[in-house]
Design an enzyme around this catalytic site. Sequence first.
Site, PDB file in Angstrom:
ATOM      1  N   LEU A  15      52.610  54.530  -8.352  1.00 45.04           N
ATOM      2  CA  LEU A  15      52.268  53.174  -9.348  1.00 45.04           C
ATOM      3  C   LEU A  15      51.957  53.955 -10.304  1.00 45.04           C
ATOM      4  CD1 LEU A  15      51.914  51.107  -6.352  1.00 45.04           C
ATOM      5  CD2 LEU A  15      53.503  51.254  -8.223  1.00 45.04           C
ATOM      6  N   GLY A  16      50.628  55.462  -9.829  1.00 44.47           N
ATOM      7  CA  GLY A  16      50.181  56.125 -11.355  1.00 44.47           C
ATOM      8  C   GLY A  16      49.816  57.490 -10.466  1.00 44.47           C
ATOM      9  N   CYS A  35      43.463  61.678 -11.834  1.00 44.84           N
ATOM     10  CA  CYS A  35      42.704  63.450 -11.567  1.00 44.84           C
ATOM     11  C   CYS A  35      42.400  63.975 -10.121  1.00 44.84           C
ATOM     12  CB  CYS A  35      41.362  63.140 -12.168  1.00 44.84           C
ATOM     13  SG  CYS A  35      41.402  63.526 -13.782  1.00 44.84           S
ATOM     14  N   PHE A  36      42.513  62.533  -8.948  1.00 45.72           N
ATOM     15  CA  PHE A  36      41.861  62.764  -7.542  1.00 45.72           C
ATOM     16  C   PHE A  36      43.317  62.517  -6.814  1.00 45.72           C
ATOM     17  CE2 PHE A  36      37.905  62.093  -9.625  1.00 45.72           C
ATOM     18  CZ  PHE A  36      38.466  63.210 -10.469  1.00 45.72           C
ATOM     19  N   GLU A  43      47.632  60.446  -6.528  1.00 46.08           N
ATOM     20  CA  GLU A  43      48.028  59.046  -6.652  1.00 46.08           C
ATOM     21  C   GLU A  43      48.527  58.178  -6.073  1.00 46.08           C
ATOM     22  OE1 GLU A  43      51.680  62.965  -7.281  1.00 46.08           O
ATOM     23  OE2 GLU A  43      51.884  61.219  -5.655  1.00 46.08           O
ATOM     24  N   VAL A  44      48.454  57.065  -6.096  1.00 47.34           N
ATOM     25  CA  VAL A  44      49.340  55.625  -5.555  1.00 47.34           C
ATOM     26  C   VAL A  44      50.539  55.440  -5.990  1.00 47.34           C
ATOM     27  CG1 VAL A  44      48.577  53.118  -5.607  1.00 47.34           C
ATOM     28  CG2 VAL A  44      47.033  55.260  -7.316  1.00 47.34           C
ATOM     29  N   LYS A  75      47.109  55.159  -1.522  1.00 48.83           N
ATOM     30  CA  LYS A  75      46.232  56.073  -2.624  1.00 48.83           C
ATOM     31  C   LYS A  75      46.386  57.516  -1.479  1.00 48.83           C
ATOM     32  CE  LYS A  75      42.896  53.244  -4.852  1.00 48.83           C
ATOM     33  NZ  LYS A  75      43.627  53.471  -5.882  1.00 48.83           N
ATOM     34  N   ASP A  96      31.604  53.475  -9.872  1.00 47.83           N
ATOM     35  CA  ASP A  96      32.556  53.568 -11.201  1.00 47.83           C
ATOM     36  C   ASP A  96      33.382  52.081 -11.495  1.00 47.83           C
ATOM     37  OD1 ASP A  96      34.433  55.070 -12.241  1.00 47.83           O
ATOM     38  OD2 ASP A  96      35.989  55.727 -11.379  1.00 47.83           O
TER      39      ASP A  96
END
Length: 587
Positions: A273-274, A277-278, A280-281, A295, A386
């Site tokens: 899905l995305g 920087c740290f 993936e999803v 995640k 955040d």
Amino acid sequence: MGSSKSKPKDPSQRRRSLEPPDSTHHGGFPASQTPNKTAAPDTHRTPSRSFGTVATEPKLFGGFNTSDTVTSPQRAGALAGGVTTFVALYDYESRTETDLSFKKGERLQIVNNTEGDWWLAHSLTTGQTGYIPSNYVAPSDSIQAEEWYFGKITRRESERLLLNPENPRGTFLVRESETTKGAYCLSVSDFDNAKGLNVKHYKIRKLDSGGFYITSRTQFSSLQQLVAYYSKHADGLCHRLTNVCPTSKPQTQGLAKDAWEIPRESLRLEVKLGQGCFGEVWMGTWNGTTRVAIKTLKPGTMSPEAFLQEAQVMKKLRHEKLVQLYAVVSEEPIYIVTEYMSKGSLLDFLKGEMGKYLRLPQLVDMAAQIASGMAYVERMNYVHRDLRAANILVGENLVCKVADFGLARLIEDNEYTARQGAKFPIKWTAPEAALYGRFTIKSDVWSFGILLTELTTKGRVPYPGMVNREVLDQVERGYRMPCPPECPESLHDLMCQCWRKDPEERPTFEYLQAFLEDYFTSTEPPVPAWREPIGLELLLAPEASLWGTGAWLRAEGPRFGEQPQSRMWHGEVSGAPSLIKTVLGHP
């Protein structure tokens, strides 16, 4: 970082059975969760069902699935009152060998409810025994088992559900009164030419003898009798009761009993899905049965030990406007398993095809939902660190939930921990947090003010034209972003309150939630009736409207050469809702 001090007071999710039993009863991490291909949802929408004979109603065009969540009172500890027989509110398919499958309406004998959110139960229908999610059942023959009883949902949430344009006039629910202890409220959808689609609320009062009434001349011995009566007679209401307000299956509290630290092999990563920087999803499946979001963190992003300790706190945070943490894989690469949100990140949603159909009422409503989730975080003495549109997820019916709370504190990347590095979200961060590392709930309030600019500009990057270093310098000197185009001054004033230099002078999230929920009744001057936004619709297709039917045509008609008062719409019009030829809403 704070932690949970007490059991959350916020209710869990549920729905009810309709048919009367007898004649007298009636979140630097990528947050996007929208795959490139259509995926089958983990839950399905249960359509509204008629209560009695429903008169023919003109169909409003547009439509959507209803909210991902509907709140209701927690039922843990019900056995203490001597009740051991419960009724199933939904179908449930077992996810593990120790779960018990059941169908809506089954009667279940509760064997043990002392082990948290999953109870040991024996089906009186199948004779089988296993664990069940406690928010899928209610005591037999209780008001909680009625499909129309929604418990402790707010007035605003009831309106969000009832303003579905697919609901016929007279769609209703019963909820607890927010203002009078022991009283109830009947909320009913209505339609008229002046207001369009709207909701009427009627207080249900309780007699000393135990009965109930809306008007003292007509009294009932039970809520079931009251609902049955008004389903046949309007008798002073805006309309007789027709359909129970539809809703969806709730999320279970966790994937299953004792499914917290899970083996990596139990997860199947299906659609990426995305990427951030740290990590993936992914959209994926747990145990071959349950749709989840996963995640995956790059090795070295954070200490597994520190993450697991923080996750133990995070899993205790439960609120309908927070993305639920289901489970973790605690060995590197760390996996974080959460509920799946079908529309992806708020940032992508705002910038995408759907975003251009959002109007101020929907944007303010989304902001109110985010403030509601953060007000809970505030009450729990926790800090997000955040908060931004990229870390808000969107589901059906424009439901917004806060994601990735608390994870920013654990990141061990030099480009992030320097607080002014390339990976640090400086444009969203309060100056005391960016300069001195003072992250508090008040620095989250600052970030919320920035998030409001993302909403009102449909995802524009804050401080356009400025680099991070320049932003920090200018903010320290007192610069604040001007009012975005087409944003009301009253909303910009709220942003500026969030950006006060002294953190203690910034508003609480409790205040922000109340302000935004009451925004159109307490802050804005009246608008012409034909411009009045009157409802919510989920975008099933890019051409669908986010306004009520009549209001959309009255508002947008003039730019196509149509008069606002015209009662018919003919022809193909770009940007109009999918059903083009219709009679404007007429009850």
